[in-house]
Write a protein that holds these residues in place. Structure first.
Motif, mmCIF file in Angstrom:
data_model
loop_
_atom_site.group_PDB
_atom_site.id
_atom_site.type_symbol
_atom_site.label_atom_id
_atom_site.label_comp_id
_atom_site.label_asym_id
_atom_site.label_seq_id
_atom_site.Cartn_x
_atom_site.Cartn_y
_atom_site.Cartn_z
ATOM 1 N N GLY A 189 -25.763 -14.431 53.520
ATOM 2 C CA GLY A 189 -26.214 -13.584 52.439
ATOM 3 C C GLY A 189 -27.445 -12.800 52.485
ATOM 4 O O GLY A 189 -27.674 -11.792 51.482
ATOM 5 N N TRP A 190 -27.952 -12.770 53.554
ATOM 6 C CA TRP A 190 -29.003 -11.724 53.858
ATOM 7 C C TRP A 190 -28.397 -10.490 54.509
ATOM 8 O O TRP A 190 -27.447 -10.286 55.027
ATOM 9 N N VAL A 191 -29.126 -9.300 53.760
ATOM 10 C CA VAL A 191 -29.029 -7.885 54.550
ATOM 11 C C VAL A 191 -29.976 -7.535 55.450
ATOM 12 O O VAL A 191 -31.366 -7.988 55.143
ATOM 13 N N GLY A 192 -29.590 -7.274 56.590
ATOM 14 C CA GLY A 192 -30.752 -6.851 57.613
ATOM 15 C C GLY A 192 -30.686 -5.448 58.177
ATOM 16 O O GLY A 192 -29.242 -4.760 58.009
ATOM 17 N N GLU A 193 -31.664 -4.772 58.318
ATOM 18 C CA GLU A 193 -31.785 -3.401 58.696
ATOM 19 C C GLU A 193 -32.470 -3.100 60.061
ATOM 20 O O GLU A 193 -33.504 -3.913 59.851
ATOM 21 N N ILE A 194 -32.564 -2.415 60.766
ATOM 22 C CA ILE A 194 -33.347 -2.142 61.996
ATOM 23 C C ILE A 194 -33.856 -0.588 61.601
ATOM 24 O O ILE A 194 -33.076 0.380 61.895
ATOM 25 N N PRO B 138 -32.821 -11.179 51.017
ATOM 26 C CA PRO B 138 -31.733 -11.576 50.393
ATOM 27 C C PRO B 138 -30.968 -10.853 49.537
ATOM 28 O O PRO B 138 -31.472 -9.534 49.005
ATOM 29 N N ARG B 139 -29.856 -11.266 49.080
ATOM 30 C CA ARG B 139 -29.200 -10.332 48.158
ATOM 31 C C ARG B 139 -30.034 -9.838 46.782
ATOM 32 O O ARG B 139 -30.455 -10.869 46.500
ATOM 33 N N PRO B 140 -29.850 -8.642 46.473
ATOM 34 C CA PRO B 140 -30.589 -8.416 45.298
ATOM 35 C C PRO B 140 -30.103 -9.417 43.816
ATOM 36 O O PRO B 140 -28.969 -9.872 43.769
ATOM 37 N N ALA B 141 -31.007 -8.843 42.936
ATOM 38 C CA ALA B 141 -30.824 -9.501 41.771
ATOM 39 C C ALA B 141 -29.455 -8.924 40.984
ATOM 40 O O ALA B 141 -29.304 -7.870 41.145
ATOM 41 N N ILE C 80 -26.492 9.518 49.965
ATOM 42 C CA ILE C 80 -26.744 8.026 50.097
ATOM 43 C C ILE C 80 -27.598 7.907 48.619
ATOM 44 O O ILE C 80 -28.200 8.679 47.942
ATOM 45 N N CYS C 81 -27.275 6.511 48.259
ATOM 46 C CA CYS C 81 -27.897 5.954 46.889
ATOM 47 C C CYS C 81 -28.685 4.646 47.446
ATOM 48 O O CYS C 81 -27.884 3.857 47.609
ATOM 49 N N GLU C 82 -30.025 4.599 46.714
ATOM 50 C CA GLU C 82 -30.603 3.317 47.125
ATOM 51 C C GLU C 82 -30.942 2.905 45.337
ATOM 52 O O GLU C 82 -31.481 3.722 44.872
ATOM 53 N N VAL C 83 -30.616 1.475 45.191
ATOM 54 C CA VAL C 83 -31.072 1.088 44.148
ATOM 55 C C VAL C 83 -32.409 0.257 44.180
ATOM 56 O O VAL C 83 -32.290 -0.688 45.080
ATOM 57 N N LEU C 84 -32.906 0.607 43.562
ATOM 58 C CA LEU C 84 -34.552 0.057 43.836
ATOM 59 C C LEU C 84 -34.806 -1.357 43.253
ATOM 60 O O LEU C 84 -34.299 -1.659 42.316
ATOM 61 N N SER C 85 -35.473 -2.220 44.092
ATOM 62 C CA SER C 85 -35.825 -3.449 43.717
ATOM 63 C C SER C 85 -37.413 -3.513 44.123
ATOM 64 O O SER C 85 -37.949 -2.947 44.939
#
Length: 194
Positions: A19-24, A33-36, A108-113
């Protein structure tokens, strides 16, 4: 990256909890962790609203749009919330068996948390620019805003900032109106009982 610290590898991403998202980014592992729910809602609705650019039925078409594609740029691994490639530039994009893409998207689109905003606005946007992405959107579902960026020679240029319930035409998808109010979670009456 700190002294004596090894560069992050794809194995580090694979070792993350389910359930976690990883980026390098710049040899450093970033994991979240997965977003709200409100984040997921905005991302899902935006993908649906832009669907006419992908499917093309009764709409402009011409794009491949994907949720959370894994992008590999050398040793960098990024996962935007949404990404799009113009079909004429990437005709066989979806014919590959690889679970990632090494061709930079056109948008690209980033949804901010709160936990990802600094990274999304900073290092990730820098990498997207370096890789030649033409447009970037930053959607803030808490502030009810859409920021539209266009790639400039030396960095991103803010093309437009919209908010609230506006109906907008936002590049590169300005051929169709976008009703921003459909992206936001509205306050509702709580459900009765347990």
């Amino acid at each position: 990256m700190g002294r004596g610290k090894r560069p992050a590898t794809y194995e580090d991403i694979e070792a993350l909890p389910t359930g976690w998202v990883g980026e390098i980014i710049d040899d450093e592992l970033w994991a979240f962790p997965r977003p709200a729910a409100w984040h997921g809602r905005a991302s899902t609705r935006l993908g649906m609203l832009l669907g006419c650019f992908d499917v093309g039925q009764a709409g402009p078409g011409g794009w491949w749009l994907l949720d959370e594609p894994e992008l590999h740029f050398g040793r960098q691994v990024l996962v935007p919330d949404l990404a799009g490639w113009r079909r004429e530039r990437a005709p066989g994009l979806l014919e590959r068996d690889a679970p990632f893409f090494d061709l930079a998207p056109d948008w690209i689109c980033e949804v901010l948390s709160p936990s990802t905003s600094a990274l999304d606005r900073g290092r990730k946007l820098d990498v997207y620019h370096q890789e030649g992405v033409g447009h970037a959107w930053l959607v803030d579902p808490r502030a009810h805003t859409l920021e539209v960026y266009r790639r400039g020679r030396k960095g991103w240029r803010l093309a437009a900032r919209h908010g609230g319930e506006e109906v907008v035409r936002a590049e590169p998808f300005d051929a169709e109106p976008l009703e921003l109010g459909l992206l936001w979670v509205t306050k509702s009456t709580p459900a009765p009982g347990p």
